[in-house]
Design a protein around this motif. Structure first.
Motif, PDB file in Angstrom:
ATOM      1  N   LEU A 181      -8.039  -5.581  -2.065  1.00 48.76           N
ATOM      2  CA  LEU A 181      -8.278  -4.757  -3.248  1.00 48.76           C
ATOM      3  C   LEU A 181      -9.279  -5.426  -4.174  1.00 48.76           C
ATOM      4  N   GLN A 182      -9.047  -6.701  -4.481  1.00 50.04           N
ATOM      5  CA  GLN A 182      -9.933  -7.384  -5.425  1.00 50.04           C
ATOM      6  C   GLN A 182     -11.336  -7.566  -4.848  1.00 50.04           C
ATOM      7  N   ALA A 183     -11.414  -7.885  -3.564  1.00 49.12           N
ATOM      8  CA  ALA A 183     -12.734  -8.040  -2.945  1.00 49.12           C
ATOM      9  C   ALA A 183     -13.495  -6.715  -2.961  1.00 49.12           C
ATOM     10  N   TYR A 190     -14.120   2.480  -5.015  1.00 47.56           N
ATOM     11  CA  TYR A 190     -12.981   3.168  -5.635  1.00 47.56           C
ATOM     12  C   TYR A 190     -11.809   2.914  -4.695  1.00 47.56           C
ATOM     13  N   VAL A 191     -10.795   2.174  -5.163  1.00 46.56           N
ATOM     14  CA  VAL A 191      -9.758   1.677  -4.265  1.00 46.56           C
ATOM     15  C   VAL A 191      -8.407   2.322  -4.537  1.00 46.56           C
ATOM     16  N   ILE A 192      -7.813   2.842  -3.472  1.00 42.04           N
ATOM     17  CA  ILE A 192      -6.465   3.392  -3.503  1.00 42.04           C
ATOM     18  C   ILE A 192      -5.593   2.491  -2.634  1.00 42.04           C
ATOM     19  N   VAL A 193      -4.511   2.000  -3.200  1.00 40.91           N
ATOM     20  CA  VAL A 193      -3.602   1.130  -2.455  1.00 40.91           C
ATOM     21  C   VAL A 193      -2.343   1.913  -2.116  1.00 40.91           C
ATOM     22  N   ALA A 206      -0.724  -3.934  -7.857  1.00 41.07           N
ATOM     23  CA  ALA A 206      -2.037  -3.446  -7.425  1.00 41.07           C
ATOM     24  C   ALA A 206      -2.707  -2.652  -8.539  1.00 41.07           C
ATOM     25  N   ALA A 207      -1.923  -1.820  -9.222  1.00 37.78           N
ATOM     26  CA  ALA A 207      -2.470  -1.053 -10.342  1.00 37.78           C
ATOM     27  C   ALA A 207      -2.928  -2.002 -11.448  1.00 37.78           C
ATOM     28  N   ASP A 208      -2.120  -3.007 -11.727  1.00 37.83           N
ATOM     29  CA  ASP A 208      -2.478  -3.984 -12.763  1.00 37.83           C
ATOM     30  C   ASP A 208      -3.725  -4.781 -12.367  1.00 37.83           C
ATOM     31  N   MET A 209      -3.931  -4.951 -11.058  1.00 37.77           N
ATOM     32  CA  MET A 209      -5.065  -5.742 -10.578  1.00 37.77           C
ATOM     33  C   MET A 209      -6.328  -4.906 -10.411  1.00 37.77           C
ATOM     34  N   GLY A 210      -6.264  -3.626 -10.776  1.00 35.96           N
ATOM     35  CA  GLY A 210      -7.490  -2.838 -10.783  1.00 35.96           C
ATOM     36  C   GLY A 210      -7.574  -1.681  -9.826  1.00 35.96           C
TER      37      GLY A 210
END
Length: 346
Positions: A181-183, A190-193, A206-210
């Motif tokens: 996610l961070q990379a 645009y990242v969906i986890v 994950a939401a807190d990390m962006g």
């Protein structure tokens, strides 16, 4: 010195042992281990799911301080804090070694599986495959996560193409998923986890990390992807190490997409409908550990503060509590569990 050693077949073939302190040879550094993390690979070694030359001290995710050098070690000096590429004992002559792809060397020997690793008070490593931690770094312990983060960097920066605005789905919100996610965010995606309902805390992180969006079931994942690209995800990253995770990645991806496989399955056979990659003309990329170039990219990202690894260290233990640490990881009760050898002396 104390070390966590895999010495026999079976889950019980591990223990905290007293072994001699290592002695550096030409071109090597003797490093006092400050922090050593538990990797999924260490779990596979514990469970005999990967080749491990026993007896061997486990551990390849670490940061430590140089206490002794031998011969020509370049610019390294006593007192430097360092991290090391795990596959640091390779042949040096094959096409992979010459290209800096030492992990792919057929004769590679890695610390933690073939040579004694970092779950100990001291470890010896070659200087040529080690990297300095900046003296100005306030929290050097986070560099124990440099190696697993750089595994994600290898995949995201060097194995696939990422364009700003690409819709990327990361399947699996564990440590590798969080690193991916961070990379991906540093490349403008645009990242969906995605994960399961039992992953509530990990998805929140994950939401807190962006992460731009999170989903705890496949229907919600499809809806989140459709909001930004009705055709499907441009990139899917499998970091869940489960057949259903790969299948979900294949289904959510658009035609002509890329799938990056970061998860490892411990040698177990898996069943899935692989024809989906044929029908969609998907490109599937494996990403195995790191390359020398990956470390240059990853260390730069960490040093410049473009990623935040600290929240992923959720438990610090002395070596003597190794059983608790491994069980915590196996039960997925923490993100990253790390050992701090100095805690045994308090």
């Amino acid at each position: 010195m104390k070390a966590i050693v895999k010495y026999a077949i079976g889950k019980d073939g591990m223990g905290l042992m007293d072994i001699p302190e290592p002695v550096p040879r030409e071109g090597e550094l003797k490093v006092k281990v400050c922090v050593a993390g538990i990797c999924g690979g260490d779990i596979h070694s514990m469970l005999d799911e990967r080749i491990t030359e026993m007896p061997v001290t486990l551990g390849h995710e670490y940061v430590g301080r140089v206490v002794e050098t031998c011969g020509d070690v370049g610019e390294f000096k006593i007192g430097d804090y360092v991290v090391t590429l795990p596959a640091c004992y390779s042949c040096g002559e094959c096409c992979f070694c010459k290209a800096g792809l030492v992990t792919l060397c057929p004769d590679r020997k890695s610390i933690g599986t073939h040579r004694n690793g970092a779950m100990a008070e001291y470890v010896v490593v070659p200087a040529k495959y080690s990297f300095k931690v900046p003296e100005k770094a306030e929290d050097k312990s986070v560099y124990a996560l440099a190696e697993p983060f750089i595994c994600a960097v290898r995949g995201v920066y060097e194995r696939i193409q990422v364009h700003p605005g690409d819709v990327a789905v990361v399947s699996g919100p564990g440590p590798m998923g969080q690193f991916a996610l961070q990379a991906l965010k540093t490349r403008g995606a645009y990242v969906i986890v995605s994960g399961l309902k039992t992953d509530a805390e990990r998805l929140k992180l994950a939401a807190d990390m962006g992460a731009n969006a999170i989903a705890d079931n496949f229907e919600d994942l499809k809806a989140e992807v459709k909001k930004v690209n009705p055709l499907g995800a441009d990139i899917v990253v499998e970091a869940g190490s489960h057949p259903s995770s790969i299948q979900a990645c294949m289904e959510i991806a658009r035609a002509g997409s890329s799938m990056l496989v970061l998860g490892t399955f411990g040698g177990h056979d898996i069943t899935l409908r692989f024809d989906t990659t044929h029908e969609k003309e998907m490109s599937v990329f494996g990403s195995n550990s790191t390359a020398m170039s990956s470390w240059e990219i990853g260390m730069k990202l960490i040093n410049e503060g473009r990623v935040n690894l600290a929240p992923l260290i959720s438990m610090r233990l002395p070596l003597s509590e190794w059983k608790r640490g491994f069980e915590t990881v196996i039960n997925k009760e923490a993100y990253k569990v790390v050992f701090c050898p100095d805690l045994d002396k308090k």
